[in-house]
Write a protein that holds these residues in place. Structure first.
Motif, PDB file in Angstrom:
ATOM      1  N   ILE A  42       0.844  -1.205   0.000  1.00  0.00           N
ATOM      2  CA  ILE A  42       0.000   0.000   0.000  1.00  0.00           C
ATOM      3  C   ILE A  42       0.879   1.255   0.000  1.00  0.00           C
ATOM      4  O   ILE A  42       1.846   1.346   0.747  1.00  0.00           O
ATOM      5  CB  ILE A  42      -0.936   0.018   1.235  1.00  0.00           C
ATOM      6  N   ASP A  43       0.515   2.194  -0.842  1.00  0.00           N
ATOM      7  CA  ASP A  43       1.203   3.482  -0.849  1.00  0.00           C
ATOM      8  C   ASP A  43       0.432   4.389   0.125  1.00  0.00           C
ATOM      9  O   ASP A  43      -0.529   5.063  -0.245  1.00  0.00           O
ATOM     10  CB  ASP A  43       1.184   4.037  -2.288  1.00  0.00           C
ATOM     11  N   GLU A 186      -5.221  -1.965  -8.499  1.00  0.00           N
ATOM     12  CA  GLU A 186      -6.324  -1.650  -7.591  1.00  0.00           C
ATOM     13  C   GLU A 186      -5.804  -0.777  -6.458  1.00  0.00           C
ATOM     14  O   GLU A 186      -4.595  -0.673  -6.237  1.00  0.00           O
ATOM     15  CB  GLU A 186      -6.962  -2.929  -7.052  1.00  0.00           C
ATOM     16  N   LEU A 187      -6.731  -0.172  -5.775  1.00  0.00           N
ATOM     17  CA  LEU A 187      -6.386   0.685  -4.636  1.00  0.00           C
ATOM     18  C   LEU A 187      -7.311   0.347  -3.471  1.00  0.00           C
ATOM     19  O   LEU A 187      -8.468  -0.015  -3.685  1.00  0.00           O
ATOM     20  CB  LEU A 187      -6.588   2.160  -5.012  1.00  0.00           C
ATOM     21  N   PRO A 188      -6.818   0.489  -2.236  1.00  0.00           N
ATOM     22  CA  PRO A 188      -7.686   0.232  -1.092  1.00  0.00           C
ATOM     23  C   PRO A 188      -8.852   1.209  -1.060  1.00  0.00           C
ATOM     24  O   PRO A 188      -8.731   2.347  -1.529  1.00  0.00           O
ATOM     25  CB  PRO A 188      -6.772   0.484   0.106  1.00  0.00           C
ATOM     26  N   MET A 189      -9.961   0.758  -0.493  1.00  0.00           N
ATOM     27  CA  MET A 189     -11.101   1.660  -0.271  1.00  0.00           C
ATOM     28  C   MET A 189     -10.997   2.180   1.161  1.00  0.00           C
ATOM     29  O   MET A 189     -10.509   1.460   2.044  1.00  0.00           O
ATOM     30  CB  MET A 189     -12.416   0.912  -0.446  1.00  0.00           C
ATOM     31  N   ILE A 190     -11.440   3.410   1.379  1.00  0.00           N
ATOM     32  CA  ILE A 190     -11.351   3.947   2.743  1.00  0.00           C
ATOM     33  C   ILE A 190     -12.708   4.458   3.210  1.00  0.00           C
ATOM     34  O   ILE A 190     -13.572   4.797   2.397  1.00  0.00           O
ATOM     35  CB  ILE A 190     -10.310   5.089   2.836  1.00  0.00           C
ATOM     36  N   ASP A 191     -12.876   4.504   4.545  1.00  0.00           N
ATOM     37  CA  ASP A 191     -14.144   5.027   5.058  1.00  0.00           C
ATOM     38  C   ASP A 191     -14.070   6.542   5.218  1.00  0.00           C
ATOM     39  O   ASP A 191     -13.057   7.167   4.862  1.00  0.00           O
ATOM     40  CB  ASP A 191     -14.538   4.301   6.358  1.00  0.00           C
ATOM     41  N   LYS A 195      -9.928   5.603   7.147  1.00  0.00           N
ATOM     42  CA  LYS A 195      -9.413   4.279   7.530  1.00  0.00           C
ATOM     43  C   LYS A 195      -9.622   3.302   6.373  1.00  0.00           C
ATOM     44  O   LYS A 195     -10.730   3.241   5.801  1.00  0.00           O
ATOM     45  CB  LYS A 195     -10.156   3.726   8.763  1.00  0.00           C
ATOM     46  N   ILE A 196      -8.595   2.532   6.086  1.00  0.00           N
ATOM     47  CA  ILE A 196      -8.695   1.529   5.026  1.00  0.00           C
ATOM     48  C   ILE A 196      -9.643   0.413   5.481  1.00  0.00           C
ATOM     49  O   ILE A 196      -9.573  -0.032   6.630  1.00  0.00           O
ATOM     50  CB  ILE A 196      -7.293   0.959   4.700  1.00  0.00           C
ATOM     51  N   LEU A 197     -10.511  -0.015   4.570  1.00  0.00           N
ATOM     52  CA  LEU A 197     -11.489  -1.045   4.949  1.00  0.00           C
ATOM     53  C   LEU A 197     -10.884  -2.449   4.889  1.00  0.00           C
ATOM     54  O   LEU A 197      -9.990  -2.721   4.081  1.00  0.00           O
ATOM     55  CB  LEU A 197     -12.697  -1.010   4.010  1.00  0.00           C
TER      56      LEU A 197
END
Ligand code: UTP
Length: 416
Positions: A42-43, A186-191, A195-197
């Motif tokens: 993760i970047d 792909e990239l992480p999703m965040i709330d 915060k990364i989900l």
């Protein structure tokens, strides 16, 4: 492993993402390893920056938008044959490959499974993938040449896509000889707190990085290398959901070659000035696409001296690139656009939450943001009824849905 775990804990602490390890102990060894690898990849700086942008409106108002020139395929007169002959020669020489972007989630259509596997309801019950395959095979026959087909999937739908092709024996194509698959980034999703989900599987919840991820993934996956080895110079890139997509077009190719441009795109004229589509324009002097939401009513309705809309050329994801343009575009980062979506996730107590309204940010790059890399590109207006029958929505929406696509397909292929 212990040492690595400590390093990762320190990294997560630095970025306030310690919760990512809250279910770590419950995972089996393989999953533990996978999670640590995912976290390492993760970047976090990028995620931090993207989160800070979720608070701001996308800033585009200072951009100078001007109309862009285009050619009309059916008003080329004598030049039609001239361009067509140039394109035909290059196609026969085996210089063209086609790419289908099939990594999208297809949320609007609501089909369970990759969109390419969707049956639009023709008598043949052919899937979108098979309809595209038919089109390629027909052109291969016409030009007596192999046209390699590259299919971009996402981590989410790659397995199902491959199983589908396997089941259908690749529709007569040969895997890794003239049909190739690669997975997009792909990239992480965040709330909403940044915060990364965590996904249902206890791993990072990620989402495909948009169709703009195509350039980088073509390069990183080694597909560009394969193309070069096959002698490919031109690459048509299109979506999976247009059942009338004309991927092999000698006129488009002839124009690109003759004009010496490295990108040539097709457009269809807007159905009406306020149709909700992105249109070609120049942004700060460079080719680009402007979204309908960015355009004022005056701009949307403005016409030139011939009565044509100044911003009337819709972008239909039918774009031809010289391989050098893909290499250039794939090495420059594109901006990410933010979408607020519903995303199933695992909360800190290990409960799976299925939200009924948007709860998370997803980050997507758009393919056309790379157009600014080139000074000039060609745009060719084609006929909607011949080349554009997208399947975006479910039938109850009534536009760009299976019913409308089926009607257009049947009409074009004289099936009525
Ligand atoms: P759309 O923007 O229509 O998105 O993609 P979609 O995922 O198909 O549908 P919705 O918005 O969730 O309803 C246009 C094309 O770009 C591809 C899609 O597969 C489609 O062919 N695409 C989109 C990707 O390959 N990857 C992405 O990350 C996004």
């Amino acid at each position: 492993m212990e040492e690595k775990l400590n390093e990762i804990k320190a990294l997560l602490k630095k970025y306030g993402q310690e919760h990512l390890l809250s279910h770590y102990e419950k995972l089996d060894d393989a999953k533990k390893k996978e999670l640590l690898k995912e976290i390492e990849n993760i970047d976090f700086e990028l995620i931090k920056n993207l989160y800070s942008k979720t608070e701001q409106e996308e800033k585009t108002s200072e951009d100078v938008i001007t109309p862009i020139e285009y050619l009309d395929k059916y008003k080329l007169y004598d030049d039609y044959k001239y361009y067509e002959n140039i394109g035909k020669k290059a196609i026969k020489e085996g210089k063209l490959a086609v790419v289908t972007m099939a990594g999208g989630q297809g949320t609007r259509l609501g089909h369970t499974g990759p969109k390419g596997t969707f049956d639009i309801g023709l008598e043949s019950h052919k899937s979108l993938f098979e309809l595209l395959s038919d089109g390629i095979k027909e052109e291969e026959k016409k030009y007596q040449v192999t046209i390699p087909w590259f299919i971009m999937t996402s981590r989410e739908n790659n397995k199902e896509t491959l199983e589908f092709f396997e089941k259908h024996r690749y529709f007569g194509h040969q895997k890794d000889k003239n049909i190739f698959f690669f997975i997009q980034g792909e990239l992480p999703m965040i709330d909403t707190e940044g915060k990364i989900l965590i996904g249902e599987d206890g791993l990072i919840k990620s989402a495909a990085d948009g169709h703009g991820g195509i350039y980088e993934s073509l390069l990183k996956s080694g597909m560009v290398k394969i193309m070069k080895r096959l002698g490919i110079e031109w690459v048509f890139i299109g979506g999976v959901d247009n059942c009338l997509v004309k991927m092999v077009d000698p006129v488009l190719m002839g124009i690109a070659i003759d004009k010496g441009v490295t990108v040539a795109c097709k457009s269809v004229v807007k159905a009406n000035p306020h149709e909700k589509v992105g249109v070609f324009c120049k942004r700060n002097g460079k080719p680009n696409v402007i979204e309908y939401s960015e355009i004022t009513d005056d701009m949307a309705e403005a016409r030139d001296e011939n009565g044509e809309l100044l911003y009337g050329e819709s972008h239909i994801l039918c774009n031809l690139f010289n391989i050098s343009a893909i290499e250039r575009m794939g090495s420059e980062p594109l901006p990410y656009h933010i979408a607020y979506k519903k995303a199933k996730y695992m909360d800190k107590d290990g409960k799976i939450i299925v939200p009924d309204s948007p709860n998370a940010y997803k980050f997507e790059a758009f393919l056309f943001d790379a157009f600014g890399e080139v000074d000039e590109m060609a745009i060719l207006r084609v006929k909607r009824e011949e080349e554009f029958a997208p399947v975006k929505n479910s039938d109850d929406v009534g536009v760009d849905c299976p019913k409308t696509a089926r009607r257009l397909y049947r009409k074009y292929h004289n099936l009525d």
